[in-house]
Design a protein around this motif. Structure first.
Motif, short mmCIF file in Angstrom:
data_model
loop_
_atom_site.label_atom_id
_atom_site.label_comp_id
_atom_site.label_asym_id
_atom_site.label_seq_id
_atom_site.Cartn_x
_atom_site.Cartn_y
_atom_site.Cartn_z
N ILE A 60 0.41 -1.15 0.39
CA ILE A 60 0.06 0.25 -0.01
C ILE A 60 0.58 0.94 -0.44
CG2 ILE A 60 -1.93 1.40 0.93
CD1 ILE A 60 -2.86 -1.09 2.11
N GLU A 61 1.81 1.27 0.51
CA GLU A 61 2.89 2.19 0.70
C GLU A 61 3.72 2.73 -0.75
OE1 GLU A 61 6.81 3.90 3.70
OE2 GLU A 61 5.76 1.74 3.35
N LYS A 62 3.78 1.61 -1.16
CA LYS A 62 4.22 1.71 -2.36
C LYS A 62 3.70 2.10 -2.95
CE LYS A 62 7.68 -2.64 -1.99
NZ LYS A 62 7.91 -3.52 -2.17
N ASP A 122 -6.60 7.27 2.26
CA ASP A 122 -7.99 6.65 1.88
C ASP A 122 -7.97 6.99 -0.10
OD1 ASP A 122 -6.69 9.69 1.61
OD2 ASP A 122 -8.41 10.50 2.83
N ASP A 123 -7.65 7.64 -1.18
CA ASP A 123 -7.02 7.33 -2.02
C ASP A 123 -7.45 6.10 -2.74
OD1 ASP A 123 -7.56 10.79 -1.95
OD2 ASP A 123 -5.08 10.61 -1.96
N ILE A 124 -7.23 5.52 -2.21
CA ILE A 124 -6.90 4.20 -3.09
C ILE A 124 -7.65 3.12 -2.76
CG2 ILE A 124 -4.57 4.54 -3.85
CD1 ILE A 124 -3.84 2.66 -1.90
N LEU A 125 -8.08 2.85 -1.04
CA LEU A 125 -8.68 2.30 -1.25
C LEU A 125 -10.52 2.64 0.56
CD1 LEU A 125 -7.92 1.42 2.53
CD2 LEU A 125 -6.44 0.64 1.18
N GLU A 126 -10.75 1.58 0.62
CA GLU A 126 -12.49 1.83 1.36
C GLU A 126 -12.74 1.44 2.40
OE1 GLU A 126 -15.90 3.62 0.77
OE2 GLU A 126 -15.64 2.88 -1.08
N PHE A 127 -12.54 1.03 3.67
CA PHE A 127 -13.49 -0.06 4.15
C PHE A 127 -14.86 -0.50 3.81
CE2 PHE A 127 -9.85 1.54 6.22
CZ PHE A 127 -8.37 -0.27 6.32
N ILE A 128 -15.10 -1.29 4.02
CA ILE A 128 -16.68 -1.55 3.87
C ILE A 128 -17.28 -2.62 4.92
CG2 ILE A 128 -18.49 -2.81 2.68
CD1 ILE A 128 -17.32 -2.17 0.33
N PRO A 129 -18.28 -1.87 5.47
CA PRO A 129 -18.33 -2.51 6.79
C PRO A 129 -18.96 -4.25 7.24
CG PRO A 129 -19.17 -0.76 6.85
CD PRO A 129 -18.86 -0.54 5.80
N ASP A 130 -18.69 -5.31 7.51
CA ASP A 130 -19.45 -6.25 7.73
C ASP A 130 -21.08 -6.36 7.70
OD1 ASP A 130 -17.47 -8.11 6.68
OD2 ASP A 130 -17.16 -8.34 9.29
N GLU A 131 -22.09 -7.54 6.88
CA GLU A 131 -23.34 -6.60 7.25
C GLU A 131 -23.61 -7.73 8.70
OE1 GLU A 131 -26.12 -7.44 4.53
OE2 GLU A 131 -24.89 -6.71 3.16
N LYS A 132 -23.03 -8.27 9.05
CA LYS A 132 -23.10 -8.10 10.44
C LYS A 132 -23.00 -6.99 11.74
CE LYS A 132 -19.66 -11.18 11.91
NZ LYS A 132 -18.95 -13.03 11.89
N GLU A 133 -21.74 -6.18 11.28
CA GLU A 133 -21.58 -5.16 11.99
C GLU A 133 -22.15 -3.93 11.91
OE1 GLU A 133 -17.83 -4.58 11.11
OE2 GLU A 133 -16.76 -5.93 12.14
N ASN A 134 -23.16 -3.95 11.27
CA ASN A 134 -24.04 -3.01 10.81
C ASN A 134 -25.56 -3.20 11.89
OD1 ASN A 134 -22.77 -1.71 8.51
ND2 ASN A 134 -24.32 -3.07 6.85
N GLY A 135 -26.17 -4.07 12.38
CA GLY A 135 -26.50 -4.15 13.05
C GLY A 135 -26.19 -4.45 14.41
#
Length: 75
Positions: free
Chosen positions: A47-49, A59-72
């Motif tokens: 990622i650093e490279k 934050d320009d190259i990746l984003e985190f997506i919460p797991d479905e079970k974490e949402n509720g």
């Protein structure tokens, strides 16, 4: 929590750079590109490279997506 690298591919398009060019300039193998395309784990070193090569932040190259079970579930 899952990770997606869609932002990276949009950034490459904006910069007119191919996956092969990124691979060569950043100095990593085709395996890393394959892992990124599949939204698999890549090392912080990779990622650093990428960020140094593209002169961008994480934050320009990746984003985190919460797991479905974490949402509720706020345990």
């Amino acid at each position: 929590m899952a990770v997606t690298y869609k932002k990276l591919f949009h950034l490459l398009i904006d910069k007119g750079m191919t996956n092969a060019e990124l691979m060569e300039k950043a100095g990593f193998s085709a395996n890393i590109i394959t892992r990124i395309k599949r939204d698999n784990y890549i090392s912080l070193d990779s990622i650093e490279k990428i960020c140094k090569t593209l002169n961008c932040g994480v934050d320009d190259i990746l984003e985190f997506i919460p797991d479905e079970k974490e949402n509720g579930n706020n345990d």
